[in-house]
Write an enzyme that holds these catalytic residues in place. Structure first.
Site, mmCIF file in Angstrom:
data_model
loop_
_atom_site.group_PDB
_atom_site.id
_atom_site.type_symbol
_atom_site.label_atom_id
_atom_site.label_comp_id
_atom_site.label_asym_id
_atom_site.label_seq_id
_atom_site.Cartn_x
_atom_site.Cartn_y
_atom_site.Cartn_z
ATOM 1 N N LYS A 14 0.832 -1.217 0.000
ATOM 2 C CA LYS A 14 0.000 0.000 0.000
ATOM 3 C C LYS A 14 0.865 1.266 0.000
ATOM 4 C CE LYS A 14 -2.384 -0.828 3.796
ATOM 5 N NZ LYS A 14 -1.935 -2.160 4.257
ATOM 6 N N ARG A 90 -10.389 0.325 7.566
ATOM 7 C CA ARG A 90 -9.949 -1.041 7.842
ATOM 8 C C ARG A 90 -11.075 -1.886 8.418
ATOM 9 N NH1 ARG A 90 -4.094 0.201 8.367
ATOM 10 N NH2 ARG A 90 -2.947 -1.730 8.568
ATOM 11 N N ARG A 129 10.983 -6.502 5.919
ATOM 12 C CA ARG A 129 10.826 -5.079 6.234
ATOM 13 C C ARG A 129 11.229 -4.813 7.683
ATOM 14 N NH1 ARG A 129 5.046 -2.299 5.518
ATOM 15 N NH2 ARG A 129 4.650 -3.119 7.585
ATOM 16 N N ARG A 135 10.600 -1.524 12.287
ATOM 17 C CA ARG A 135 9.238 -1.311 12.793
ATOM 18 C C ARG A 135 8.908 -2.359 13.844
ATOM 19 N NH1 ARG A 135 4.403 -0.040 8.607
ATOM 20 N NH2 ARG A 135 3.228 -1.242 10.124
ATOM 21 N N ARG A 146 -1.662 -9.588 13.053
ATOM 22 C CA ARG A 146 -2.153 -8.560 12.111
ATOM 23 C C ARG A 146 -2.856 -9.209 10.920
ATOM 24 N NH1 ARG A 146 3.201 -5.731 11.082
ATOM 25 N NH2 ARG A 146 2.153 -4.297 9.670
HETATM 26 P P1 AMP Z 1 -0.100 0.257 8.717
HETATM 27 O O1 AMP Z 1 1.116 1.141 8.658
HETATM 28 O O2 AMP Z 1 -1.179 0.734 7.779
HETATM 29 O O3 AMP Z 1 0.245 -1.186 8.517
HETATM 30 O O4 AMP Z 1 -0.700 0.393 10.194
HETATM 31 C C1 AMP Z 1 0.037 -0.019 11.326
HETATM 32 C C2 AMP Z 1 -0.893 -0.220 12.503
HETATM 33 O O5 AMP Z 1 -1.573 1.005 12.801
HETATM 34 C C3 AMP Z 1 -2.011 -1.231 12.288
HETATM 35 O O6 AMP Z 1 -1.578 -2.559 12.526
HETATM 36 C C4 AMP Z 1 -3.044 -0.761 13.312
HETATM 37 O O7 AMP Z 1 -2.686 -1.148 14.616
HETATM 38 C C5 AMP Z 1 -2.917 0.753 13.236
HETATM 39 N N1 AMP Z 1 -3.848 1.318 12.225
HETATM 40 C C6 AMP Z 1 -3.504 1.930 11.052
HETATM 41 N N2 AMP Z 1 -4.594 2.306 10.373
HETATM 42 C C7 AMP Z 1 -5.669 1.922 11.117
HETATM 43 C C8 AMP Z 1 -7.070 2.002 10.946
HETATM 44 N N3 AMP Z 1 -7.622 2.548 9.847
HETATM 45 N N4 AMP Z 1 -7.872 1.498 11.927
HETATM 46 C C9 AMP Z 1 -7.343 0.946 13.036
HETATM 47 N N5 AMP Z 1 -6.032 0.808 13.255
HETATM 48 C C10 AMP Z 1 -5.179 1.299 12.315
#
Ligand code: AMP
Length: 195
Positions: A14, A90, A129, A135, A146
């Site tokens: 993404k 999400r 990654r 991270r 996840r």
């Molecule tokens: P990402 O960088 O998009 O993989 O997001 C990392 C983490 O942030 C996710 O595993 C969630 O814990 C939190 N997160 C990001 N976007 C959302 C969302 N739209 N709703 C809930 N949690 C989110």
């Protein structure tokens, strides 16, 4: 004005594809994951709350996430010209809230790009990654959680957006340039059909 949702499992690309889409279409980029990581890095109150969820591989509660997104739209007037939503929505309630939020602003989600990648490849990519980016949520236990959360809570959004006639599934494995070409073609034909 063009609002695009980039949708997919953790590790589906993404962020990578969003960066290219910004260059191509000049849209405002909102990555909810990056936004939360920025709060964690600055050790804000929100960052401390978010970290509890993120480190477990869980989603931040919908109400809180929707509030954060609405603030981001309000604080950045240029979002009215079009946004790439990366990592949001999400859940189905988040998708419904996004629809309402945009409707109140005389706008809508125009297209959803779904990056489709097999679970084994996602795990491989996320572990790699984790070694490079450091991270904290890219370790095997959190990755497994996840992916479980994605399959239970986020994957149903595919059918939601198929139902709205907005979903464009893209094979998310192979060379990054080829994936981007497929996205560009899908969006071009979606725009033709909307005319
Ligand atoms: P990402 O960088 O998009 O993989 O997001 C990392 C983490 O942030 C996710 O595993 C969630 O814990 C939190 N997160 C990001 N976007 C959302 C969302 N739209 N709703 C809930 N949690 C989110």
């Amino acid at each position: 004005m063009y609002n695009l949702v980039v949708f997919g499992a953790p590790g589906s690309g993404k962020g990578t594809q969003s960066a290219r889409l910004i260059d191509e279409y000049g849209l405002y980029h909102i990555s909810t994951g990056e936004l939360l990581r920025d709060h964690i890095a600055r050790d804000t109150e929100l960052g401390r709350v978010a970290n509890e969820y993120i480190s477990q591989g869980h989603l931040i509660p919908d109400d809180l996430m929707v509030d954060i997104l609405e603030h981001t739209l309000d604080e950045n007037p240029e979002t009215a010209n079009g946004v790439i939503f990366d990592g949001f929505p999400r859940t189905i309630p988040q998708a419904k809230a996004l629809k309402d939020m945009l409707a109140r602003r005389g706008s809508k989600v125009d297209a959803v790009v779904g990056l489709e990648v097999a679970d084994e490849e996602l795990i491989d990519r996320l572990l790699k990654r984790g070694q490079e980016s450091g991270r904290a949520d890219d370790n095997l236990d959190t990755i497994t959680e996840r992916l479980k959360v994605y399959n239970n809570q986020t994957a149903p959004l595919r059918d939601y957006y198929v139902g709205e006639g907005k979903y464009h599934g893209i094979k998310g494995s192979g060379p990054i340039d080829d994936i981007f070409d497929d996205i560009r073609k899908a969006l071009a034909s979606a725009r033709e059909n909307d005319k």
